[in-house]
Design a protein around this motif. Structure first.
Motif, PDB file in Angstrom:
ATOM      1  N   GLY A   1       0.807  -1.213   0.000  1.00 62.66           N
ATOM      2  CA  GLY A   1       0.000   0.000   0.000  1.00 62.66           C
ATOM      3  C   GLY A   1       0.841   1.265   0.000  1.00 62.66           C
ATOM      4  O   GLY A   1       0.487   2.262  -0.638  1.00 62.66           O
ATOM      5  N   LEU A   2       1.992   1.242   0.696  1.00 61.59           N
ATOM      6  CA  LEU A   2       2.879   2.412   0.708  1.00 61.59           C
ATOM      7  C   LEU A   2       3.435   2.682  -0.691  1.00 61.59           C
ATOM      8  O   LEU A   2       3.561   3.843  -1.105  1.00 61.59           O
ATOM      9  CB  LEU A   2       4.021   2.209   1.700  1.00 61.59           C
ATOM     10  CG  LEU A   2       3.639   1.976   3.162  1.00 61.59           C
ATOM     11  CD1 LEU A   2       4.889   1.930   4.034  1.00 61.59           C
ATOM     12  CD2 LEU A   2       2.672   3.031   3.667  1.00 61.59           C
ATOM     13  N   ALA A   3       3.777   1.607  -1.416  1.00 60.21           N
ATOM     14  CA  ALA A   3       4.274   1.783  -2.779  1.00 60.21           C
ATOM     15  C   ALA A   3       3.186   2.368  -3.681  1.00 60.21           C
ATOM     16  O   ALA A   3       3.470   3.190  -4.554  1.00 60.21           O
ATOM     17  CB  ALA A   3       4.766   0.455  -3.340  1.00 60.21           C
ATOM     18  N   LEU A   4       1.931   1.988  -3.449  1.00 61.83           N
ATOM     19  CA  LEU A   4       0.832   2.552  -4.231  1.00 61.83           C
ATOM     20  C   LEU A   4       0.632   4.037  -3.908  1.00 61.83           C
ATOM     21  O   LEU A   4       0.269   4.818  -4.787  1.00 61.83           O
ATOM     22  CB  LEU A   4      -0.453   1.773  -3.959  1.00 61.83           C
ATOM     23  CG  LEU A   4      -0.489   0.321  -4.446  1.00 61.83           C
ATOM     24  CD1 LEU A   4      -1.833  -0.314  -4.092  1.00 61.83           C
ATOM     25  CD2 LEU A   4      -0.227   0.223  -5.945  1.00 61.83           C
ATOM     26  N   ILE A   5       0.868   4.417  -2.661  1.00 61.63           N
ATOM     27  CA  ILE A   5       0.776   5.837  -2.301  1.00 61.63           C
ATOM     28  C   ILE A   5       1.779   6.644  -3.121  1.00 61.63           C
ATOM     29  O   ILE A   5       1.456   7.721  -3.647  1.00 61.63           O
ATOM     30  CB  ILE A   5       1.018   6.027  -0.789  1.00 61.63           C
ATOM     31  CG1 ILE A   5      -0.174   5.497   0.005  1.00 61.63           C
ATOM     32  CG2 ILE A   5       1.258   7.507  -0.465  1.00 61.63           C
ATOM     33  CD1 ILE A   5       0.050   5.474   1.506  1.00 61.63           C
ATOM     34  N   ARG A   6       3.009   6.118  -3.235  1.00 61.64           N
ATOM     35  CA  ARG A   6       4.006   6.831  -4.046  1.00 61.64           C
ATOM     36  C   ARG A   6       3.533   6.968  -5.495  1.00 61.64           C
ATOM     37  O   ARG A   6       3.646   8.022  -6.105  1.00 61.64           O
ATOM     38  CB  ARG A   6       5.350   6.107  -4.010  1.00 61.64           C
ATOM     39  CG  ARG A   6       6.427   6.862  -4.818  1.00 61.64           C
ATOM     40  CD  ARG A   6       7.596   5.993  -5.222  1.00 61.64           C
ATOM     41  NE  ARG A   6       8.328   5.527  -4.074  1.00 61.64           N
ATOM     42  CZ  ARG A   6       8.581   4.249  -3.825  1.00 61.64           C
ATOM     43  NH1 ARG A   6       8.131   3.295  -4.627  1.00 61.64           N
ATOM     44  NH2 ARG A   6       9.290   3.894  -2.769  1.00 61.64           N
ATOM     45  N   ARG A   7       2.998   5.883  -6.048  1.00 59.77           N
ATOM     46  CA  ARG A   7       2.518   5.921  -7.435  1.00 59.77           C
ATOM     47  C   ARG A   7       1.422   6.965  -7.600  1.00 59.77           C
ATOM     48  O   ARG A   7       1.372   7.696  -8.600  1.00 59.77           O
ATOM     49  CB  ARG A   7       2.007   4.543  -7.848  1.00 59.77           C
ATOM     50  CG  ARG A   7       3.110   3.556  -8.183  1.00 59.77           C
ATOM     51  CD  ARG A   7       2.556   2.165  -8.454  1.00 59.77           C
ATOM     52  NE  ARG A   7       1.562   2.164  -9.540  1.00 59.77           N
ATOM     53  CZ  ARG A   7       0.851   1.094  -9.871  1.00 59.77           C
ATOM     54  NH1 ARG A   7       1.023  -0.049  -9.207  1.00 59.77           N
ATOM     55  NH2 ARG A   7      -0.003   1.153 -10.861  1.00 59.77           N
ATOM     56  N   ALA A   8       0.535   7.055  -6.627  1.00 61.01           N
ATOM     57  CA  ALA A   8      -0.559   8.021  -6.717  1.00 61.01           C
ATOM     58  C   ALA A   8      -0.045   9.454  -6.678  1.00 61.01           C
ATOM     59  O   ALA A   8      -0.456  10.304  -7.477  1.00 61.01           O
ATOM     60  CB  ALA A   8      -1.562   7.786  -5.589  1.00 61.01           C
TER      61      ALA A   8
END
Length: 268
Positions: free
Chosen positions: A212-219
């Motif tokens: 989920g943290l990696a998805l936050i960066r992508r967003a």
């Protein structure tokens, strides 16, 4: 408990749930050479492939974080026309893309000067801590060059148009306190406490839902160029991915059962 491995250009310390990568050319303020580029990329790849590694700290050995390009490797003969585009395409650009694609958060602990591409490297961290004595310098104008390693993309977004142009055109250092006040870094830490705080944050992130943290960066990265409608779609797509992860189910269960969550950090 940590385990230091290898007296190489990049030292790796393995801790429970995270790693520390140390740029190890202290006699040259950890300035970049081609071998250092390759060593750092190898260390990042190795960490990314380790399911037990759920956070990274990047710092420098000695009294500096990274002084940018080692200019001793730029002593061209008078009849040689340098091709700096090749250097960017072969080394700096792949490194930046690799950092932005890491499957875990990156903490940059800036322990002294971060100059040129070294400053850009630090600013690519998800969380940037700076020792109170640290300085950030865009030195390219002193060489007739432009900021690279993503510097022209990062600086206006971090500092704003006016400050970014001032930093790049005047090539004057800014202090850690200035960088924090301008919103360019997460926090200034007393020199003696820098690494302890970096380790504390890494240990905290290592227990978090890593995917989920990696998805936050992508967003957040996508939001830099999207309008609102496009970003709403990005949020919808990424939230769908996040909701299918086991960590989402665990987070909801832990909330309902009033207990600490036990995240795995995995996609599936």
């Amino acid at each position: 408990m940590s385990e230091a491995t290898g007296e190489s250009l990049v030292l790796t310390e393995r801790h429970a749930g995270y790693r520390v990568l140390v740029l190890n050319r202290p006699d040259r303020l950890n300035a970049f050479t081609e071998p250092l580029h390759l060593a750092l990329r190898d260390a990042l790849s190795d960490a990314a492939a380790d399911p037990e590694c759920r956070a990274l700290i990047l710092t420098g050995a000695g009294r500096g974080f990274c002084a940018g390009q080692d200019l001793s490797a730029r002593n061209f003969a008078p009849d040689v026309e340098p091709d700096l585009s090749r250097t960017l395409e072969a080394f700096y650009n792949p490194l930046v893309r690799q950092i932005r694609d890491l499957p875990m958060p990156l903490i940059c602990a800036v322990n002294g000067v971060a100059a040129g591409a070294g400053a850009s490297l630090a600013f690519h961290g998800d969380l940037v801590l700076a020792a109170r004595s640290a300085k950030f310098l865009q030195a390219f104008a002193k060489l007739g060059l432009i900021p690279d390693a993503g510097g022209t993309w990062l600086l206006p977004r971090l500092a704003g148009r006016a400050r970014a142009r001032g930093m790049a055109l005047l090539a004057e250092p800014i202090t850690a306190e200035q960088a924090e006040a301008w919103g360019m870094i997460w926090r200034v830490i007393d020199d003696a406490d820098l690494m302890a705080e970096a380790h504390r944050l890494a240990a905290q992130l290592a227990q978090a839902p890593t995917y989920g943290l990696a998805l936050i960066r992508r967003a957040f990265d996508a939001s830099e160029t999207n309008d609102l409608d496009a970003q709403l779609q990005v949020e919808s797509d990424l939230q769908g991915e996040a909701g299918r992860s086991p960590d989402y189910r665990e987070g909801v269960a832990a909330f309902l059962e009033k207990r600490p969550a036990r995240f795995t950090g995995r996609k599936r």
